[in-house]
Design an enzyme around this catalytic site. Structure first.
Site, PDB file in Angstrom:
ATOM      1  CG  PHE A   1      -5.935  -8.918   7.782  1.00 36.94           C
ATOM      2  CD1 PHE A   1      -4.941  -8.343   7.195  1.00 36.94           C
ATOM      3  CD2 PHE A   1      -6.256  -9.012   9.032  1.00 36.94           C
ATOM      4  CE1 PHE A   1      -4.085  -7.659   7.746  1.00 36.94           C
ATOM      5  CE2 PHE A   1      -5.650  -8.323   9.693  1.00 36.94           C
ATOM      6  CZ  PHE A   1      -4.559  -7.662   9.267  1.00 36.94           C
TER       7      PHE A   1
ATOM      8  CD  GLN B   1     -12.546  -6.332   6.164  1.00 33.18           C
ATOM      9  OE1 GLN B   1     -11.107  -6.166   6.666  1.00 33.18           O
ATOM     10  NE2 GLN B   1     -13.140  -7.060   6.803  1.00 33.18           N
TER      11      GLN B   1
ATOM     12  CB  CYS C   1       4.348  -4.527  10.485  1.00 32.11           C
ATOM     13  SG  CYS C   1       4.496  -3.910  12.087  1.00 32.11           S
TER      14      CYS C   1
ATOM     15  CE  LYS D   1       4.753  -8.973  13.730  1.00 25.34           C
ATOM     16  NZ  LYS D   1       5.547  -7.630  14.719  1.00 25.34           N
TER      17      LYS D   1
ATOM     18  N   GLY E   1      -0.031  -1.718   3.707  1.00 26.02           N
ATOM     19  CA  GLY E   1       1.241  -0.902   3.905  1.00 26.02           C
ATOM     20  C   GLY E   1       1.559  -0.686   5.529  1.00 26.02           C
TER      21      GLY E   1
ATOM     22  CG  LEU F   1       1.789  -4.838  20.221  1.00 27.31           C
ATOM     23  CD1 LEU F   1       2.405  -3.822  20.838  1.00 27.31           C
ATOM     24  CD2 LEU F   1       0.671  -5.586  21.114  1.00 27.31           C
ATOM     25  NE  ARG F   2      -5.508  -5.622  15.670  1.00 33.16           N
ATOM     26  CZ  ARG F   2      -6.821  -5.885  16.053  1.00 33.16           C
ATOM     27  NH1 ARG F   2      -7.535  -5.837  14.927  1.00 33.16           N
ATOM     28  NH2 ARG F   2      -7.072  -5.845  17.283  1.00 33.16           N
ATOM     29  CD  GLU F   3       1.450   1.852  13.457  1.00 37.42           C
ATOM     30  OE1 GLU F   3       1.028   2.890  13.348  1.00 37.42           O
ATOM     31  OE2 GLU F   3       2.564   1.526  13.101  1.00 37.42           O
TER      32      GLU F   3
END
Length: 435
Positions: free
Chosen positions: A248, A250, A259, A203, A256, A152-154
């Protein structure tokens, strides 16, 4: 559809999202936490986490009677769950090793209370071998343990949960792994059934690869700065290659969040324990540290005109403090890491972030004056620094900002702004890997 009784221990980003989403899929879910005030707020439908769609899912689950909240893991297990998800913090401990004390505490609290046939699921990011360790702590042949890592991405956790790229479940008992995988059957995602060590390593391997990709693009951006190339065009040309993809790619002030820093450190520890020198990961971390220093060098040169110029008592306005847009999370924020380096250099800092209000308290914010709006952050600043990629920064009144600052300089560490817009407003725009 079958309905399972599920207990979720922990109501942070992962736990609350897991509980609310599983309830939305029709399961009967009880979520537990040790914070009594938080449980009271959640029971009333109040969600403190800034996560799109989460508050609505929680409210819907409560209204449907499929989502409840209780104080303590033992209270959740009293509901006789068929599956218990462990979604508790596993912070970076001494030497970079993941701290499993909370996981172990929950197991000790619940092992004699779990109903026979229950499946304990490690959802938190844990080192390889944690499932085996959990089985040893349980001392229950009638309770299975599986690993089901979250991806999961915040800022998009709800979307990611309900639209997963894959479901990974690993355990020594095939039937238990299949039961956990079946919880997600309505989502129609590819499912990887494997052993627990492999699931646990997935993971770490995935997050470390993403960290490497970010460090790589930041290194390429530095090369663009030196050679006069344009990183945006370079990454566009790279991204159309299906083997690479556009995600990914950019550049920024470093990576940071909650995770990547701890997972890369944990991977190094795993490698060291296996007598393997994982030089790629070490270089990834070193490159990230260098990127933050490089941003300060870029700011120093822009403000003083010299690579070694002094920033002592120089007022700098910071735009963005959270580790990424769409969240209020400050954990291991690269924006705050750059701010700390600026402060060490003697700069005076005023910052604005859409997710933070004046008066907010956090140890890493002690040296930053939090402004009510971006214009206040710009007042009398020698430069503005874009550190978090909040989209609303693009539509600010840049001519007004130019009137607030002492020097119309903006260092855009995210390449977020339209350089032409900034320059028309009178700013000198400085990007990363762009001219």
């Amino acid at each position: 559809m079958f309905v399972r009784r599920i207990a979720v221990i922990g109501t942070g980003y992962v736990g609350l999202t897991t509980g609310a989403c599983l309830a939305s899929l029709g399961h009967d879910v009880v979520c537990a936490d040790v914070d009594a005030d938080k449980i009271k707020r959640l029971t009333a439908g109040e969600v403190d986490i800034l996560e799109p769609g989460l508050a609505e899912l929680v409210a819907g689950g409560i209204a449907a009677g499929r989502l409840t909240f209780v104080l303590g893991a033992a209270a959740a297990v009293e509901r006789q769950p068929e599956v218990m998800f462990l979604c508790v913090p596993t912070p970076m401990g001494v030497g970079g090793v993941a701290d499993l004390s909370i996981v172990e505490s929950v197991i000790e609290e619940t092992r004699d209370l779990l109903p026979s046939g229950c499946v304990v699921v490690n959802k938190s990011t844990v080192p390889v071998g944690t499932a085996e360790r959990t089985e040893e702590l349980l001392v229950r042949d009638d309770v299975a343990v599986v690993s089901n890592p979250e991806f999961l991405r915040e800022g998009s956790a709800v979307y990611d949960f309900l639209n997963p790229d894959r479901i990974v479940v690993g355990g020594s008992k095939q039937d238990a792994a299949e039961r956990v995988a079946a919880l997600y059957s309505r989502l129609g995602a590819p499912t990887v059934l494997t052993d627990a060590p492999s699931a646990e390593l997935v993971k770490y391997a995935a997050n470390c690869f993403l960290a490497m990709k970010l460090s790589y693009v930041n290194a390429v951006a530095e090369l663009c700065d030196r050679l006069g190339a344009d990183i945006t065009d370079v990454t566009e040309g790279m991204g159309y290659d299906k083997r690479i993809g556009q995600a990914f790619l950019q550049p920024g002030p470093g990576w940071g969040g909650s995770c990547l820093p701890k997972d890369t450190s944990a991977m190094l520890q795993l490698a060291d324990a296996a007598d393997f020198e994982f030089r790629l990961i070490r270089a990834t971390i070193d490159t990230n540290t260098r990127q933050r220093l490089r941003m300060v060098e870029k700011i120093r040169l822009a403000v003083t005109g010299k690579k070694g110029g002094s920033l002592s008592h120089v007022k700098i306005g910071l735009l963005g403090l959270t580790f990424k847009a769409g969240t209020d999370d400050l954990r291991d924020s690269p924006a705050l890491a750059v701010a700390a380096l600026l402060r060490q250099a003697g700069a005076t800092l005023t910052g604005y972030d859409p997710a933070l209000k004046p008066g907010v308290t956090h140890p890493d914010l002690n040296s930053i004056t939090i402004a009510e709006d971006p214009y206040q952050a710009a007042q009398d600043a020698e430069a503005l620094i874009v550190l978090t990629e909040w989209p609303e920064f693009r539509s600010l009144d840049w001519p007004r900002l130019a009137g607030e600052v002492r020097k119309p300089i903006v260092v855009d560490t995210r390449n977020l702004l339209d350089p032409a817009v900034a320059r028309r407003a009178g700013f000198e725009w400085i990007g990363v890997g762009k001219h």
